[in-house]
Design a protein around this motif. Sequence first.
Motif, PDB file in Angstrom:
ATOM      1  N   LEU A   1       0.832  -1.209   0.000  1.00 27.37           N
ATOM      2  CA  LEU A   1       0.000   0.000   0.000  1.00 27.37           C
ATOM      3  C   LEU A   1       0.864   1.255   0.000  1.00 27.37           C
ATOM      4  CD1 LEU A   1      -2.712  -1.113   2.591  1.00 27.37           C
ATOM      5  CD2 LEU A   1      -2.788  -1.274   0.094  1.00 27.37           C
TER       6      LEU A   1
ATOM      7  N   ASN B   1      -4.436  -1.036  -9.714  1.00 26.33           N
ATOM      8  CA  ASN B   1      -5.683  -1.348  -9.025  1.00 26.33           C
ATOM      9  C   ASN B   1      -5.904  -2.845  -8.884  1.00 26.33           C
ATOM     10  OD1 ASN B   1      -7.687   1.013  -8.274  1.00 26.33           O
ATOM     11  ND2 ASN B   1      -6.464   1.676 -10.028  1.00 26.33           N
TER      12      ASN B   1
ATOM     13  N   TYR C   1      -5.938  -5.913  -0.729  1.00 29.06           N
ATOM     14  CA  TYR C   1      -7.065  -5.809   0.201  1.00 29.06           C
ATOM     15  C   TYR C   1      -7.736  -7.161   0.403  1.00 29.06           C
ATOM     16  CZ  TYR C   1      -6.803  -0.697   0.128  1.00 29.06           C
ATOM     17  OH  TYR C   1      -6.396   0.606   0.266  1.00 29.06           O
TER      18      TYR C   1
ATOM     19  N   ASP D   1     -10.057  -7.160   3.951  1.00 29.28           N
ATOM     20  CA  ASP D   1     -10.723  -5.885   4.250  1.00 29.28           C
ATOM     21  C   ASP D   1     -11.911  -5.747   3.290  1.00 29.28           C
ATOM     22  OD1 ASP D   1     -11.516  -3.293   4.687  1.00 29.28           O
ATOM     23  OD2 ASP D   1      -9.487  -2.444   4.665  1.00 29.28           O
ATOM     24  N   THR D   2     -13.024  -6.340   3.659  1.00 26.61           N
ATOM     25  CA  THR D   2     -14.171  -6.441   2.760  1.00 26.61           C
ATOM     26  C   THR D   2     -14.711  -5.084   2.342  1.00 26.61           C
ATOM     27  OG1 THR D   2     -14.764  -8.519   3.807  1.00 26.61           O
ATOM     28  CG2 THR D   2     -16.443  -7.466   2.444  1.00 26.61           C
ATOM     29  N   GLU D   3     -14.882  -4.187   3.282  1.00 24.93           N
ATOM     30  CA  GLU D   3     -15.493  -2.889   2.980  1.00 24.93           C
ATOM     31  C   GLU D   3     -14.665  -2.115   1.961  1.00 24.93           C
ATOM     32  OE1 GLU D   3     -16.959   1.212   5.266  1.00 24.93           O
ATOM     33  OE2 GLU D   3     -16.329  -0.542   6.430  1.00 24.93           O
ATOM     34  N   THR D   4     -13.365  -2.028   2.216  1.00 24.38           N
ATOM     35  CA  THR D   4     -12.481  -1.308   1.284  1.00 24.38           C
ATOM     36  C   THR D   4     -12.429  -2.014  -0.062  1.00 24.38           C
ATOM     37  OG1 THR D   4     -11.134  -0.586   3.153  1.00 24.38           O
ATOM     38  CG2 THR D   4     -10.160  -0.368   0.972  1.00 24.38           C
ATOM     39  N   LEU D   5     -12.433  -3.323  -0.021  1.00 27.93           N
ATOM     40  CA  LEU D   5     -12.336  -4.121  -1.243  1.00 27.93           C
ATOM     41  C   LEU D   5     -13.550  -3.917  -2.150  1.00 27.93           C
ATOM     42  CD1 LEU D   5     -10.696  -6.161  -2.798  1.00 27.93           C
ATOM     43  CD2 LEU D   5     -11.612  -7.963  -1.344  1.00 27.93           C
TER      44      LEU D   5
ATOM     45  N   SER E   1     -15.578  -1.383  -2.145  1.00 27.52           N
ATOM     46  CA  SER E   1     -15.551  -0.001  -2.623  1.00 27.52           C
ATOM     47  C   SER E   1     -14.593   0.145  -3.811  1.00 27.52           C
ATOM     48  CB  SER E   1     -15.131   0.932  -1.484  1.00 27.52           C
ATOM     49  OG  SER E   1     -14.995   2.263  -1.950  1.00 27.52           O
ATOM     50  N   LEU E   2     -13.421  -0.496  -3.705  1.00 29.75           N
ATOM     51  CA  LEU E   2     -12.436  -0.455  -4.790  1.00 29.75           C
ATOM     52  C   LEU E   2     -12.990  -1.119  -6.046  1.00 29.75           C
ATOM     53  CD1 LEU E   2      -9.591   0.033  -5.944  1.00 29.75           C
ATOM     54  CD2 LEU E   2      -8.909  -2.165  -4.931  1.00 29.75           C
TER      55      LEU E   2
ATOM     56  N   THR F   1     -15.386   1.303  -7.712  1.00 35.73           N
ATOM     57  CA  THR F   1     -14.646   2.416  -8.328  1.00 35.73           C
ATOM     58  C   THR F   1     -13.928   1.940  -9.595  1.00 35.73           C
ATOM     59  OG1 THR F   1     -14.295   3.395  -6.153  1.00 35.73           O
ATOM     60  CG2 THR F   1     -12.883   4.173  -7.939  1.00 35.73           C
TER      61      THR F   1
END
Length: 489
Positions: free
Chosen positions: A369, A387, A394, A399-403, A405-406, A409
Motif C-alpha cells: 500500500l 488497481n 485488500y 478488508d471487505t469494505e475497502t475491497l 468499494s475499490l 470504483t
Amino acid sequence: MNDSKLVKYIAELGQRDRERLRQLVHSPFFNQHKPTMDLLELILKSIAKGDGPLNREKVYQKLFPKSDFEEQKLHNVMSNLKKLFHRFLAIDYVEKQPLLEDLYTLEATFERNQFELMNNRAKLLEKHLSEQKFEDYFFHFAQYRLNNNLGYYGGHYVDRTKSETMQSMLDHFDRSYLIEKLRNCCHLTANSMQVNTHYDFGLLNPLLEYIQRTYIDVTAQKKDWTIRLYWSILQTMREESNDAHYQELKKMLNESFEYFSPIGQQDLYGFASNYCIRRTMMGDEEYKRELFDLYKRGLETGVLLNNGLITEFNYKNIATLGGNLREFDWTERFLQEYKALLPASKRENVYNYNLAYLFYNKKQYQQVLSSLLHVQFTDVMYYLNSNFLLLRTYYALKDTETLLSLIETFRIFVMRNKKMSPVQRKEYTNFLRFAKKLVELKHHSGTYTRTALEEKLKALRSKIESTDSVINRSWLLDEAVVPVSPFAR
C-alpha cells in the motif's frame, strides 16, 4: 515557422550533429547558395536560445533584406535546406557503416572503368571483410557485391573460364537471402501469433526443406550459424510442442553466442524467452525457471539493454517472474541496481509499482500500500495494473469494505474509459463481476455449512471457466476455494 518539419528535425539532432550539418551546408562542394546557409544559421540560433516560433516574414527579411515577402521564394530556400538535411543523414549513415563506403567506392570504380583502382579497393574491402567478427546477412551481402564486381570484371577483361569468383558470388548471395528471409519470417510469424494478421511467406516451405538438407543435417560451419539460428527459431513457433528446437537455441546460447551479431544475439534471447513464456501459458510450469535463467543471462551479457537502458517491460517481466519464483533477495537487488537504467520519464513509476508487486509476493501488504501511493496513473495500464494489485492486497488483508468499494470504483473507471478497447473493457468487467461475487461469498462464508460453501464456490468456478474474456482468470480460480478462515464482518 517552428511548426515546420524541417525545424523539428534539426531540433531533434544532438549538438554535435547540428555542427556537422552546419559544416555540410557551408561546404561549397554540397552548397553554394548563401540564403540556404543563412536560413540554417537562423534556425540553429533559435534552437540554441530556445526562442519562440520563428516568424516567416522576419526570416524572409533577414534572408532577402531588399525584397518584399514572397512565400514561394522562402519555400524554395527551405526546400533546398531540407534536401541538404536528407543528404547529411545519408552521408552520416554511410560513414557509420565502413563496408558501405568501401562497396560504393568499389562499384564506382567499376562503373568508371578505373580497374587498377578497383582492384586496389577490392583488396582493402577483402581485408575489412576478413576482420568482421560476425558472418551475418550484411557480411554475406557485401561478399556477394564484392565478388559480383570482381567476377564480371574478370569475365569481361581477364579469363572467363575461371569460375571461382562467380561461384563465391552465388554462395554468398544465397546465404544473405536465406538469413534475411528466415529472420523476417520469424518476426512476422511471431506477430501473427500475437495479433490477428496473416502473411503469405511465398517460397518458405521449399526453402526450409533445402535449408534442412544443406545447413542443418550436416556438420555446422561458422559461416552458417546465423542460418541455423533463424531456422531453429522458426521451428520453435511452427512446432511448438517439440522441445528439441528450444534445446538447440539453448545450445547456441551456451556454445555459439559469439558467432552472432548484436541483432542475432538479441533475437536469440528474445525468441528463446518468448518460447518459454508460451510454454508457461500452456501450463508447463518448469519453463518459468527456464525463463528466469534466460533473463539473468540476458542481463549479464547486456543483450536486454538498449543503448544502456532497460525497457519498462523487461524490467517488469523480470521483477514479476523473480517474485513469483520467490527469488526475493535477487529480485530486490535487481530492482535497485537497474532502476537507474530505466528511461528517466518513467523511472519512479516503474520502480514503485514493481517494488509493490515484490512486497505482495513477500506478503508484506502494508508495504504494498505504501509503494502504490507513489505510483502515478500516467496511462491506462498503470491504473489497471495498480488497481488489480491493490485489489489483491485488500483481498489478502480480508478488508471487505475497502475491497468492495475499490471494485465499484474500478468498475466505473473501466466503463467510462474511452482509451480501452471493447475487448479489454469486457475482460475487466467480467473479472470485476466475478471478484465481487467471490468477495461476498468469502465475507459470508461463516453463515454457510462447509458443504454449502463448497457448492457455491464450485458453481462460481464453473461460471468463471465457461465465460469468455476474463482477465486474470487464474487468480479468480485459485481463490474460489473454501477459505481457511472467513473474511472480516
